[in-house]
Design an enzyme around this catalytic site. Sequence first.
Site, PDB file in Angstrom:
ATOM      1  N   CYS A 107      -1.627  -4.086   1.267  1.00  0.00           N
ATOM      2  CA  CYS A 107      -1.745  -3.011   0.664  1.00  0.00           C
ATOM      3  C   CYS A 107      -1.262  -2.650  -0.676  1.00  0.00           C
ATOM      4  O   CYS A 107      -0.266  -2.719  -0.724  1.00  0.00           O
ATOM      5  CB  CYS A 107      -2.010  -2.368   1.899  1.00  0.00           C
ATOM      6  SG  CYS A 107      -0.343  -1.504   2.876  1.00  0.00           S
ATOM      7  N   THR A 158       2.998  -4.396   3.816  1.00  0.00           N
ATOM      8  CA  THR A 158       2.911  -3.139   2.300  1.00  0.00           C
ATOM      9  C   THR A 158       3.351  -3.560   1.191  1.00  0.00           C
ATOM     10  O   THR A 158       4.247  -4.553   0.876  1.00  0.00           O
ATOM     11  CB  THR A 158       3.594  -1.477   2.356  1.00  0.00           C
ATOM     12  OG1 THR A 158       4.967  -1.903   2.319  1.00  0.00           O
ATOM     13  CG2 THR A 158       3.339  -1.482   3.676  1.00  0.00           C
ATOM     14  N   ASP A 159       2.398  -3.451   0.246  1.00  0.00           N
ATOM     15  CA  ASP A 159       3.126  -3.596  -1.475  1.00  0.00           C
ATOM     16  C   ASP A 159       4.681  -2.782  -1.948  1.00  0.00           C
ATOM     17  O   ASP A 159       5.391  -1.882  -0.801  1.00  0.00           O
ATOM     18  CB  ASP A 159       2.422  -3.519  -2.624  1.00  0.00           C
ATOM     19  CG  ASP A 159       2.729  -4.110  -4.007  1.00  0.00           C
ATOM     20  OD1 ASP A 159       3.600  -4.564  -3.959  1.00  0.00           O
ATOM     21  OD2 ASP A 159       1.779  -4.258  -4.586  1.00  0.00           O
ATOM     22  N   CYS A 160       5.570  -3.140  -1.910  1.00  0.00           N
ATOM     23  CA  CYS A 160       6.656  -3.048  -2.090  1.00  0.00           C
ATOM     24  C   CYS A 160       7.144  -0.868  -2.349  1.00  0.00           C
ATOM     25  O   CYS A 160       6.893  -0.410  -3.624  1.00  0.00           O
ATOM     26  CB  CYS A 160       8.292  -2.739  -2.932  1.00  0.00           C
ATOM     27  SG  CYS A 160       7.686  -5.255  -2.236  1.00  0.00           S
ATOM     28  N   SER A 162       5.240   1.160  -0.726  1.00  0.00           N
ATOM     29  CA  SER A 162       3.972   1.786  -1.084  1.00  0.00           C
ATOM     30  C   SER A 162       3.780   2.919  -0.484  1.00  0.00           C
ATOM     31  O   SER A 162       3.412   4.124  -0.399  1.00  0.00           O
ATOM     32  CB  SER A 162       3.003   0.690  -0.799  1.00  0.00           C
ATOM     33  OG  SER A 162       2.838  -0.347  -1.239  1.00  0.00           O
TER      34      SER A 162
END
Length: 785
Positions: A270, A303-305, A307
């Site tokens: 995401c 998650t994107d880092c 996020s």
Amino acid sequence: MAMASVSPQNRVPEAPVFLLFGLFVVFLSTHVAAQSSPVYACDAASNPSVAALGFCNASLGINDRVVDLVKRLTLQEKILFLVNSAGNVSRLGIPKYEWWSEALHGVSDVGPGTHFTNVIPGATSFPQVILTAASFNTSLFEAIGKVVSTEARAMYNVGLAGLTFWSPNINIFRDPRWGRGQETPGEDPLLSSKYGSSYVRGLQQRDDGDPDKLKVAACCKHYTAYDLDNWKGTDRYHFNAVVTKQDMDDTFQPPFKSCVIDGNVASVMCSYNQVNGKPTCADPDLLSGVIRGEWNLNGYIVTDCDSIDVFYKSQNYTKTPEEAAAAAILAGKSQFFLRFLGVDLNCGSFLGQHTEAAVKGGLVSEHAIEIAISNNFATLMRLGFFDGDPSKKLYGDLGPNDVCTAENQELAREAARQGIVLLKNTAGSLPLSPTDITNLAVIGPNANVTKTMIGNYEGIPCKYTTPLQGLAASVATTYLPGCSNVACGAAQVDDAKNLASTADATVLVMGADQSIEAESRDRVDILLPGQQELLVTAVANASCGPVILVIMSGGGMDVSFAKTNDKITSILWVGYPGEAGGAAIADILFGYYNPSGRLPMTWYPQSYSDRVPMTNMNMRPDPSNGYPGRTYRFYTGETVYTFGDGLSYSEFTHELIQAPRLVSVPLEESHVCYSSECQSVVADEQTCQNLTFDMRLRVKNTGRTGGSHTVFLFSSPPAVHNAPQKHLVGFEKVFLNAQTGRQVRFKVDICKDLSVVDELGGKKVALGEHVLHVGSLKHLLSVRI
């Protein structure tokens, strides 16, 4: 090839190197120390007690093994497995595992899970994705994925990589200014879907055909409607993408749907942005509703880092960090009705820091955490991480000699050749004759670059062949950078004119690099940077022979000045062509390879950039305010070049052999459309049953040179529901020798291929006249009830 012949590259700034012959640039490499054995659990040889543990018993089903493992963990131990740098549980023989590795277009050391050392100093670096996509060759997409996963497994076996790779990026390249458009397959949902599912299959599918196991685990990102990084004060951490249901379902979601359903991808990531007011990493509809509920993801959501930290601190979505942790894990679902939840893994440390307090505060249950880590453990079990010593399993014999092989490097060159797009070619200018040219002028800030050629999310390549080196391997060459860098604040105009005026032909290698377009760096205009246009025009006017403009970039450029300048005889777009880019460029220019690439994105004039804000997510035009829409499917303005453009050294013709003129949609006798006029009917299971037909064409190469040709099938549907003016139904890449032909067959599914998405996101079969296009050929198809 043997590893002794690999020339590892250090990450150093590029500087002009004056070379007359095709020699490889060799640098010394700074090596990172790493272990020489893979990380894995259930090592019964060193810890015999683990042999009795149920989760170490590979003969049991994955679900049973996961249940056995999870029940043995304390709450604190469970939380260790919610983050990318997963902790170890030594009492159970589980070592630390780093989830974050990257493989966008080759094994990369961008993530902490992968390193290069003197054991394996580099890996095959394929073209940046946007150029590979320009090949329109699904078998190539899969072949690259297979090579990348083989090299990844080889690196894993010597302790230099993990097994989980957060690639590919399948976001729609909606706006040419987006700095990360280079990472994507372009602007078209069908091409992006086919690229994503094909590359994922190449990465994940095992040679033994076991569907329950993975070679490596891929991840489709960034979900969803993510295509703005940092533009005029708006950044991805604060951007709320306002997207209509119609645009969401017919543009932004299809590649992710295909990645999960057709590619069976092991993970979805995401994104940072909000969509319609909700962070994607905390949206119950997008996560549990769609990815898990509708598409039935077999894997984990990451998650994107950072996020979660972003939606807590930057977007102020929750009041406390504990609420943010709960919002991500639960994605809005009541913990008393647990089935599909939110994210399973946090790239970053947020869940590791705040989840225990969220549990103690009653915001999230321990059971919800168990569901999340169960998805993570199941993925690792499919990868064999809990099966003991990998050297005794499939792929256990891979090692350094399987990385940077001659075959792999040749595939990198072939991928670049297939993707390079010839956009302009005045008769008789290309291909160049190596025997007729005694002096080739090579000019431009990208003419002798190395690292620029591999774009971002890159690794260390096996070696580089720069454009200058590739050209100099065939003819005598004189080189001038023309500018000190691509920003081209000052151009060496007089020197360049003098050089070109005495040359038999001139190649100008211009364009961009990561200082112009990159992650966190969107462009504000789409012109050639600085004084590049001035330099190109001056050189063209001074030249006596052919002038070839080569554009190295991820996004499109307004090169109208070159398109209309008769002194500029040819234009090529070469993307960021990978480690063998210079050799591939030379192969095209000298006619050793017939160009067949086609643009995967529209090239707009600068006026588009002047009047269309990146923040407007609407795909469809709005005549009331002059908004022109986006991409070839909806854009109503002038273009420089459009999606699918590209030339060959041959001519190809298309002849229709078979296609129906009428298709009847079966409806029940009581259907409302029999008593009132309908523009469309719902594309449901009953309506769509057996609604397919074959379209057969004969494609012929009428030229004197053999080559590949992409056959595009487009459809223009009836003007209902703000439908696209044209959309891609299918494509097929074929190779034809000179003066030969072959049949091409498209199997068209009315509901899948010719349907449109209505204003509420529903799939409809448009009634009326559809126009099917293949090249200049048009065929009318009437769809009736």
